[in-house]
Design a protein around this motif. Structure first.
Motif, short mmCIF file in Angstrom:
data_model
loop_
_atom_site.label_atom_id
_atom_site.label_comp_id
_atom_site.label_asym_id
_atom_site.label_seq_id
_atom_site.Cartn_x
_atom_site.Cartn_y
_atom_site.Cartn_z
N VAL A 175 0.79 -1.13 -0.15
CA VAL A 175 0.13 0.04 -0.01
C VAL A 175 0.95 1.23 -0.05
O VAL A 175 0.40 2.30 -0.83
N ALA A 176 1.83 1.22 0.78
CA ALA A 176 2.77 2.45 0.94
C ALA A 176 3.42 2.70 -0.26
O ALA A 176 3.70 3.84 -0.66
N GLN A 177 3.90 1.66 -1.03
CA GLN A 177 4.66 1.93 -2.36
C GLN A 177 3.49 2.73 -3.28
O GLN A 177 4.26 3.55 -3.90
N VAL A 178 2.38 2.12 -3.22
CA VAL A 178 1.53 2.87 -4.37
C VAL A 178 1.32 4.41 -3.65
O VAL A 178 1.36 5.15 -4.59
N VAL A 179 1.19 4.64 -2.57
CA VAL A 179 1.09 6.13 -2.17
C VAL A 179 2.27 6.72 -2.48
O VAL A 179 2.33 8.19 -3.11
N LEU A 180 3.51 6.33 -2.44
CA LEU A 180 4.48 7.14 -2.79
C LEU A 180 4.75 7.07 -4.17
O LEU A 180 5.38 8.39 -4.73
N GLU A 181 4.35 6.17 -5.08
CA GLU A 181 4.57 6.48 -6.57
C GLU A 181 3.66 7.20 -6.95
O GLU A 181 3.79 8.08 -7.66
N SER A 224 0.68 -9.13 -4.10
CA SER A 224 0.30 -10.16 -3.46
C SER A 224 -0.96 -10.47 -3.93
O SER A 224 -1.75 -9.75 -4.30
N GLY A 225 -1.49 -11.66 -3.54
CA GLY A 225 -2.79 -12.18 -3.81
C GLY A 225 -3.67 -12.47 -2.69
O GLY A 225 -4.50 -13.11 -2.55
N SER A 226 -2.83 -12.10 -1.19
CA SER A 226 -3.50 -12.28 -0.16
C SER A 226 -4.84 -11.59 0.30
O SER A 226 -4.86 -10.41 -0.12
N ILE A 227 -5.80 -12.14 1.13
CA ILE A 227 -6.90 -11.50 1.30
C ILE A 227 -6.47 -10.16 2.42
O ILE A 227 -7.06 -9.17 2.42
N SER A 228 -5.41 -10.37 3.19
CA SER A 228 -5.14 -9.17 4.00
C SER A 228 -4.66 -8.22 3.40
O SER A 228 -4.87 -7.09 3.60
N SER A 229 -3.75 -8.57 2.14
CA SER A 229 -3.36 -7.32 1.27
C SER A 229 -4.73 -6.56 1.06
O SER A 229 -4.60 -5.41 0.88
N TYR A 230 -5.69 -7.42 0.15
CA TYR A 230 -6.82 -6.80 -0.40
C TYR A 230 -7.50 -5.74 0.65
O TYR A 230 -7.64 -4.74 0.53
N ASP A 284 -13.40 -14.48 -6.24
CA ASP A 284 -11.95 -15.36 -5.79
C ASP A 284 -10.73 -15.10 -6.77
O ASP A 284 -10.08 -15.80 -6.84
N THR A 285 -10.74 -14.11 -7.34
CA THR A 285 -9.72 -13.33 -8.24
C THR A 285 -9.01 -12.42 -7.35
O THR A 285 -8.86 -11.24 -7.94
N THR A 286 -8.51 -12.74 -6.32
CA THR A 286 -8.25 -11.35 -5.42
C THR A 286 -6.73 -10.67 -5.96
O THR A 286 -6.63 -9.50 -5.67
N ARG A 287 -5.87 -11.29 -6.70
CA ARG A 287 -4.83 -10.95 -7.19
C ARG A 287 -5.43 -9.86 -8.25
O ARG A 287 -4.67 -8.59 -8.42
N ASP A 288 -6.10 -10.21 -9.16
CA ASP A 288 -6.67 -9.03 -10.07
C ASP A 288 -7.29 -7.82 -9.30
O ASP A 288 -7.29 -6.92 -9.85
N ALA A 289 -7.96 -8.39 -8.12
CA ALA A 289 -8.78 -7.41 -7.48
C ALA A 289 -7.77 -6.22 -7.09
O ALA A 289 -7.94 -5.21 -6.99
N ILE A 290 -6.58 -6.84 -6.43
CA ILE A 290 -5.57 -5.95 -6.03
C ILE A 290 -4.82 -4.84 -6.87
O ILE A 290 -4.61 -3.82 -6.94
#
Lengths: 423, 184
Positions: A175-181, A224-230, A284-290
């Motif tokens: 998340v932080a990387q996207v904010v920095l970008e 990541s494709g994790s739910i916690s990342s989402y 269930d396509t969490t990676r695409d969602a992220i």
């Protein structure tokens, strides 16, 4: 039964949220409450007259709240630091601004996340100073070089904090990387405007510093494709969008009809894309969602910058800052950026000679790299982006394996710290 | 919902304050409950989050929450059942619809022998073993021995009779004893 119950209670009490988990969960709830506020009829009379309890608690608990408290103490204690805040390079109080005010605030940033946000903010401050000087025709070569150097220091610090964050909180780091970008994108756009509106003041060094920082970030990107990342992304986006709506309400009366319509349209698109990401997650396509969420977060951060910073509004058209692109187009742009990084890495490898690495090994590495390039080209030509995305992690690992430079290599590459090997 | 308002609740004014105080007071307990029933810390965190957001949605709808603790446990319990369904736990519905149990069938688990059984159980092994039991027993055992609720409170929460709760507890303890013995 009592002894068993006591024992069970004692053992079970060890199953609890960690302090960080509880804090993060609370922060998520506060964001949720801010994004889904109580109807007016149910709101309690706020004690301070300005914030609801949730907003007040959120403000105090955020690093901005802590930062604001310290700045207020400084103003009360001594007027100089406050005056110094307005200074630019060359002013007498500028060292107070950079080495006292900013360093105090840096010390107050406790977590890598807060440190990262603060270093990003420092980059923005340096560029704002450069632009002000450029406008007044005072941006000399020497001053520009000095500011460029500090921008590089701040971006390097931000990247270092990001690397630290990746080890302890990989989801937070994403998340932080996207904010920095996003912040660097905004600064790029502003600098581009400076370069065109004040041709006499050369901000080329600054532009390069910011572009280099962006390229380094792209090279380190992982999805990541994790739910916690989402969930972390959704929380951050809800917080961002809530903040954007609040600020928009506050400044809307001073905006033109065109600006108002553009911002409303962008916020609406952001909302639609957030819903699209939720649907992908539920399918269930969490990676695409992220991937969607990264784009949504990036756009929402830029919209916030546009709304809250009059300099950004005056420098850049919203359409240029947050272009109307489809998710597909942005996925293609992301893969093209990856291709650019890979090409640069292979070019750098091809141009260096090593006394310890056999030529055959170097040629094999280049061959492998070119195979990746061919795969990316094929995917782009055939419009099957998913094929390239499937290789993304492997390609990034390959790029990473090619840095730092191998022992005995000729100068022209950098060490891990980013300092040229000749230093 | 039982009409119990703690002195702390009475002292607090706004909906937001009460809600956040409920989080501060009950988040750990709810997390513990969910972790034991799901054997998954990460999902437990998400379900606790969802329970609180649903509670907030309820409050936003203009509804009054008299006592947050049973309210949150109720929501969390439903979310856990949804989670089981999502994981396609076999015979969940059959287990949940089980009714008409005659407590007289369990004479071997009269109160006295129950105490003896429990006293001999190692608590740490019991916590681990609860997670291996069929879902229907996990709920009652966790509510009883981890969350410290009495049979009457459990009955209100899970919307069953006290009789059913007592029987599930008895059966659950027997299964727990066997599971702990197997672990040793």
């Amino acid at each position: 039964m009592n002894r068993f119950e006591k024992n069970m209670t004692q053992v079970a009490s060890k199953i609890r949220l960690t302090t960080i988990q509880k804090h993060q969960l609370r922060e998520r709830l506060l964001s949720y409450m801010a994004y889904h506020p109580l109807p007016e009829a149910l709101k309690a009379h706020p004690a301070a007259g300005f914030f609801s309890y949730a907003e007040f608690t959120f403000f105090i608990q955020s690093w901005r709240g802590r930062t604001g408290a310290v700045l207020a103490a400084l103003v009360l204690a001594v007027g100089i630091p406050a005056v110094a805040e307005r200074s630019v390079p060359g002013d007498i109080l500028y060292p107070v601004k950079v080495r006292v005010n900013e360093e105090v605030l840096a010390q107050l940033s406790l977590s890598p996340y807060e440190k990262l946000e603060w270093e990003t903010r420092r980059v923005e401050r340096r560029i704002a100073e450069a632009r002000l000087l450029a406008k007044e025709g005072k941006l000399t070569e020497e001053v520009e070089a000095q500011i460029t150097e500090t921008v590089k220091e701040h971006t390097a610090s931000a990247e270092k904090e990001l690397a630290t964050l990746r080890e302890s909180d990989a989801d937070g780091a994403e998340v932080a990387q996207v904010v920095l970008e996003s912040a660097l994108d905004v600064q790029s756009a502003i600098l581009a405007d400076s370069a065109s509106s004040s041709p006499a003041s050369d901000v080329g060094g600054l532009v390069t510093a910011v572009e280099d920082a962006k390229a380094t970030l792209v090279a380190g990107t992982k999805t990541s494709g994790s739910i916690s990342s989402y969930n972390r992304f959704v929380t951050r986006i809800e917080e961002s969008v809530s903040h954007a709506h609040e600020r928009f309400s506050a400044v809307e009366p001073s905006m033109t009809d065109v600006e108002r319509d553009q911002i409303s349209s962008k916020l609406s698109t952001i909302g639609e894309r957030l819903n699209a990401a939720r649907e992908l997650h539920e399918a269930d396509t969490t990676r695409d969602a992220i991937r969607h969420l990264k784009l949504v977060l990036r756009d929402s951060q830029k919209v916030i910058a546009f709304i809250t910073d009059i300099e950004v509004r005056q420098s850049v058209a919203l359409e240029n800052l947050v272009p109307e692109t489809t998710i597909e187009e942005e996925r293609i742009a992301h893969i093209e950026a990856l291709r650019g990084v890979l090409q640069g890495t292979l070019a750098s490898l091809a141009s260096t000679t090593s006394s310890t690495v056999p030529q055959e090994e170097t040629e094999a590495t280049l061959l492998k790299g070119n195979e990746y390039l061919v795969s990316i080209e094929a995917a782009l030509n055939e419009g099957v982006i998913a094929d390239a995305e499937a290789l993304e992690e492997e390609i990034r690992a390959f790029i990473e394996s090619l840095t730092p430079p191998r022992e005995g290599e000729v100068l022209g590459t950098t060490t891990d710290s980013g300092v040229p090997a000749s230093e | 919902m039982a009409k119990r308002t703690s002195p702390a609740d009475e002292a607090i004014g706004s909906h937001e304050e009460r809600f956040l105080k409920a989080f501060d007071e009950y988040a750990d307990a709810l997390f513990r409950h969910a972790t034991i029933r799901l054997s998954d810390r990460e999902r437990a965190i998400e379900l606790v989050h969802d329970a609180f957001t649903k509670a907030w949605g309820y409050v936003r709808g203009g509804n009054e929450v008299e006592a947050y603790r049973p309210f949150l446990y109720k929501i969390l319990g439903n979310l856990i059942i949804d989670e089981y369904r999502r994981r396609k736990v076999d015979s969940l519905d059959a287990m949940l619809e089980e009714e008409g149990i005659d407590s007289g069938r369990f004479k071997e688990l009269q109160e006295g022998s129950l105490d003896e059984t429990l006293d001999r159980l190692d608590a740490l092994l019991a916590i681990e073993a609860i997670q291996t039991l069929p879902v229907i027993y996990r709920e009652t055992l966790t509510l009883r021995f981890v969350d410290g609720l009495g049979p009457k409170e459990i009955a209100t929460l899970i919307e069953e009779t006290e009789n059913v709760v007592s029987v599930r507890l008895n059966r659950g303890i027997k299964l727990l004893k066997d599971a702990v013995s197997n672990k040793k």
